[in-house]
Design an enzyme around this catalytic site. Structure first.
Site, PDB file in Angstrom:
ATOM      1  N   SER A  49       0.801  -1.235   0.000  1.00  0.00           N
ATOM      2  CA  SER A  49       0.000   0.000   0.000  1.00  0.00           C
ATOM      3  C   SER A  49       0.831   1.281   0.000  1.00  0.00           C
ATOM      4  O   SER A  49       0.306   2.333  -0.330  1.00  0.00           O
ATOM      5  CB  SER A  49      -0.925   0.015   1.217  1.00  0.00           C
ATOM      6  OG  SER A  49      -0.167  -0.118   2.410  1.00  0.00           O
ATOM      7  N   ASP A 332      -3.869   7.536   8.226  1.00  0.00           N
ATOM      8  CA  ASP A 332      -4.700   6.617   9.018  1.00  0.00           C
ATOM      9  C   ASP A 332      -3.797   5.821   9.952  1.00  0.00           C
ATOM     10  O   ASP A 332      -2.674   6.243  10.233  1.00  0.00           O
ATOM     11  CB  ASP A 332      -5.541   5.719   8.088  1.00  0.00           C
ATOM     12  CG  ASP A 332      -4.692   4.833   7.183  1.00  0.00           C
ATOM     13  OD1 ASP A 332      -3.468   4.720   7.421  1.00  0.00           O
ATOM     14  OD2 ASP A 332      -5.252   4.239   6.234  1.00  0.00           O
ATOM     15  N   HIS A 335      -0.737   4.544   7.419  1.00  0.00           N
ATOM     16  CA  HIS A 335      -0.211   5.181   6.197  1.00  0.00           C
ATOM     17  C   HIS A 335       0.003   6.686   6.353  1.00  0.00           C
ATOM     18  O   HIS A 335      -0.826   7.352   6.969  1.00  0.00           O
ATOM     19  CB  HIS A 335      -1.196   4.986   5.030  1.00  0.00           C
ATOM     20  CG  HIS A 335      -1.532   3.570   4.744  1.00  0.00           C
ATOM     21  ND1 HIS A 335      -2.738   3.001   5.098  1.00  0.00           N
ATOM     22  CD2 HIS A 335      -0.811   2.592   4.146  1.00  0.00           C
ATOM     23  CE1 HIS A 335      -2.746   1.722   4.724  1.00  0.00           C
ATOM     24  NE2 HIS A 335      -1.587   1.447   4.152  1.00  0.00           N
TER      25      HIS A 335
END
Ligand SMILES: *[C@@H]1O[C@H](CO)[C@@H](O)[C@H](O)[C@H]1NC(C)=O
Ligand SMILES: *[C@@H]1O[C@H](CO)[C@@H](O)[C@H](O)[C@H]1NC(C)=O
Length: 355
Positions: A49, A332, A335
């Protein structure tokens, strides 16, 4: 006469430095003229990610829900951030458009793929299988190999002028493993992961990519997921020392790999740990007071910190969202924000020096 010949030769060298992506293959590896270095013409991206720019198309993925993407492109784009991620900054730095996510390759022409390269990264993945049902790194490299064969997307010769960005951010290490250790013991397990990263890097090199940047682990102990117990004030040092051991082994293994593949490809380790820490610890250079509380995330779930973007049965938000994502380093639970990545990228010297 001799002088004129030499002058002509220097002129030729200069011209090929500036114009020759096609023919002057050897020039690519000559680094004495830092500012005249040839930039890669394509970027291929593998990993998780931290670099995925939209490969997960499942509507229920958090990266496909509000408030992901509110800063850029102002709607969810499959990026795990409010906006751009590491890939976007890396591509811009080398003068390329952000590579097309593999999952939407059929929506764009082959020409566009050839122009920019392809992003094979899927959020949640590792070098081994994780709890997420997405392609591990081996499979991502298989996709790369298949595209090369099937579409002459980039032949092995083309790849001399390609670069790869490989992100391994820690999904191989579940919380359970970090806390309790795997059955075979923690250190042997870290070794297994690092060895698999090396296998993958070697394969990418063998497919012709000359320059490969691989991320070390960031300070996982500073992720909001782990600093929530201290109200986002203190990093978890035991998790960070685990991270440091992984990074130590990775650097050692990459050094050895580079010695073995001296004349074919070169791998650079990106010091994500150092970059994030320079921001978190408030180093003036990379954090001009822009992140007042760098450990505090912008978007955090109320029941579980991980649930940024989730809603209950009545559509009520189950998360709290900060007013200005530009002032947060973390987006978040795990990240960075776009602003966080911008700051971290400027601290990633290895990339800036070698690409
Ligand atoms: C990656 O996934 C493939 C396909 O599911 C699997 O066959 C392979 O064993 C996995 N590789 C690793 C290194 O875990
Ligand atoms: C750090 O994290 C580990 C693993 O999750 C946990 O067992 C430990 O209690 C944490 N330490 C602190 C000081 O929060």
């Amino acid at each position: 006469m001799d002088f004129v010949l030499r002058l002509l030769f220097s002129l030729f060298l200069l011209i090929s430095l500036f114009s020759g992506r096609g023919s002057a293959g050897g020039v690519y590896n000559h680094h004495h003229h830092q500012r005249h270095r040839l930039r890669p013409t394509k970027l291929f991206v593998f990993g998780d990610s931290y670099v995925d720019t939209g490969n997960i198309l499942i509507p229920l993925s958090s990266a496909q829900s509000f408030p992901y993407g509110i800063t850029f492109p102002r709607k969810p784009s499959g990026r795990f951030s409010d906006g751009r991620v590491l890939t976007d900054f890396a591509a811009r730095y080398v003068g390329l458009k952000s590579p097309i996510p593999f999952s939407i390759r059929n929506r764009v022409g082959l020409r566009r793929l050839k122009e920019t390269g392809v992003n094979f990264a899927f959020g949640g993945t590792g070098v081994f299988d994780t709890s997420f049902p997405f392609p591990n790194m081996t499979t991502q490299i298989d996709f790369f190999q298949q595209l090369q064969h099937g579409h002459s997307l980039s032949t092995k010769t083309d790849n001399q002028f390609s670069a790869a960005l490989v992100s391994v951010s820690g999904n191989d290490y579940s919380l359970d493993i970090i806390t309790n250790g795997p059955k075979q013991g923690l250190k042997p397990f870290i070794n297994t992961v690092v060895n698999q990263i090396i296998v993958d890097l070697k394969r990418i090199g063998e497919l012709g990519v000359k320059k490969i940047a691989v991320t070390g682990l960031g300070p996982l102990g500073c992720l909001p997921a782990f600093t929530a117990p201290s109200s986002f004030k203190k990093c978890n040092e035991s998790i960070n020392s685990f991270v440091k051991f992984h990074n130590f082994l990775l650097k050692k293994a990459v050094k050895k790999l580079n010695q073995e593949t001296k004349h074919s490809s070169k791998v650079f380790v990106l010091d994500v740990y150092g970059a994030f820490m320079s921001i978190i610890e408030g180093g003036k250079r990379y954090n001009n007071g822009e992140f007042k509380t760098p450990l505090k995330p912008c978007c955090f779930g109320v029941k579980s910190g991980f649930n940024c973007g989730s809603v209950d049965g009545e559509g009520k938000k189950m998360f709290v969202l900060c007013k200005d994502p530009k002032k947060a380093f973390y987006w978040d639970a795990v990240h960075p924000t776009q602003q966080g990545w911008a700051a971290a990228f400027s601290a990633l010297k290895a990339f800036r020096n070698h690409f």
